[in-house]
Design a protein around this motif. Sequence first.
Motif, mmCIF file in Angstrom:
data_model
loop_
_atom_site.group_PDB
_atom_site.id
_atom_site.type_symbol
_atom_site.label_atom_id
_atom_site.label_comp_id
_atom_site.label_asym_id
_atom_site.label_seq_id
_atom_site.Cartn_x
_atom_site.Cartn_y
_atom_site.Cartn_z
ATOM 1 N N ALA A 66 21.203 -7.288 47.700
ATOM 2 C CA ALA A 66 21.610 -7.952 48.945
ATOM 3 C C ALA A 66 22.733 -7.206 49.656
ATOM 4 N N GLY A 67 23.465 -6.362 48.944
ATOM 5 C CA GLY A 67 24.570 -5.614 49.558
ATOM 6 C C GLY A 67 24.138 -4.342 50.263
ATOM 7 N N ILE A 68 22.887 -3.974 50.160
ATOM 8 C CA ILE A 68 22.392 -2.753 50.812
ATOM 9 C C ILE A 68 21.883 -3.135 52.191
ATOM 10 N N ASN A 69 22.519 -2.573 53.214
ATOM 11 C CA ASN A 69 22.186 -2.935 54.585
ATOM 12 C C ASN A 69 22.285 -1.688 55.454
ATOM 13 N N LEU A 70 21.208 -1.338 56.076
ATOM 14 C CA LEU A 70 21.197 -0.162 56.947
ATOM 15 C C LEU A 70 21.588 -0.499 58.382
ATOM 16 N N ARG A 71 21.741 -1.752 58.716
ATOM 17 C CA ARG A 71 22.077 -2.163 60.078
ATOM 18 C C ARG A 71 23.575 -2.307 60.281
ATOM 19 N N ARG A 72 24.358 -2.440 59.218
ATOM 20 C CA ARG A 72 25.804 -2.598 59.308
ATOM 21 C C ARG A 72 26.462 -1.577 58.395
ATOM 22 N N THR A 73 27.453 -0.884 58.925
ATOM 23 C CA THR A 73 28.211 0.076 58.142
ATOM 24 C C THR A 73 29.667 -0.347 58.161
ATOM 25 N N GLY B 154 35.186 1.716 56.775
ATOM 26 C CA GLY B 154 35.695 2.713 55.841
ATOM 27 C C GLY B 154 34.654 3.678 55.323
ATOM 28 N N ARG B 155 33.445 3.646 55.862
ATOM 29 C CA ARG B 155 32.386 4.540 55.408
ATOM 30 C C ARG B 155 31.729 5.192 56.621
ATOM 31 N N ARG B 156 31.335 6.424 56.482
ATOM 32 C CA ARG B 156 30.686 7.143 57.588
ATOM 33 C C ARG B 156 29.310 6.556 57.870
ATOM 34 N N ALA B 157 29.019 6.404 59.146
ATOM 35 C CA ALA B 157 27.683 5.979 59.546
ATOM 36 C C ALA B 157 26.829 7.195 59.888
ATOM 37 N N ASP B 158 27.501 8.325 60.142
ATOM 38 C CA ASP B 158 26.825 9.543 60.552
ATOM 39 C C ASP B 158 27.596 10.725 59.959
ATOM 40 N N ALA B 159 26.913 11.768 59.584
ATOM 41 C CA ALA B 159 27.560 12.933 58.967
ATOM 42 C C ALA B 159 28.503 13.654 59.936
ATOM 43 N N GLY C 65 35.116 8.067 63.225
ATOM 44 C CA GLY C 65 34.686 8.135 64.616
ATOM 45 C C GLY C 65 34.169 9.527 64.929
ATOM 46 N N PHE C 66 33.621 9.683 66.096
ATOM 47 C CA PHE C 66 33.084 10.975 66.510
ATOM 48 C C PHE C 66 34.183 11.802 67.162
#
Length: 169
Positions: free
Chosen positions: A6-13, A16-21, A32-33
């Motif tokens: 239930a903690g794995i969610n691709l719609r919310r990041t 404190g974690r990168r959403a994009d490399a 941020g970018f």
Amino acid sequence: MVDALAGINLRRTPQGRRADARQVANNAGGYGFTVTPAARLHRFLTLGVDSGTYYTSASELAADNAQVVLDAAGADATELVRTVVEVSTSGRAPRQNPAVFALAAASALGDVDGRRAAFAALPQVCRTGTHLFLFARYREQFAGWGRGLVARSPVGTWIPAWSAWSTSW
């Protein structure tokens, strides 16, 4: 029973974690970018650095933005002057201080063509006596004033006019 999936969610990041490399860490502890140096310069000329943010003090923010201006003055002072004149004359900035600071940096740190462009743009950016004296103060932070610099530059044309005005009253 606890569902471990239930903690794995691709719609919310989480912040404190990168959403994009391509993202980098920011002052808030999140990601941020990055923006280009040209975009940072434009933001500085438009917004200035009157106060800090919740995460950064005014002096730290000013030092970061000043470094962008100093890098631009060293790399291509002529382009820096063009950008300063564009922002200043279009009326996009509420205050002239950032533009005057950048112009002073270009006049002191740029190559010969950049310094000439900075002094040629002085009447367009420094439209009042207050702006001119601010330019002189910023200029002294980067380089001194020589006798020839005052006499042969647009600054020299302001001084006799101001001097005559100030002694007339």
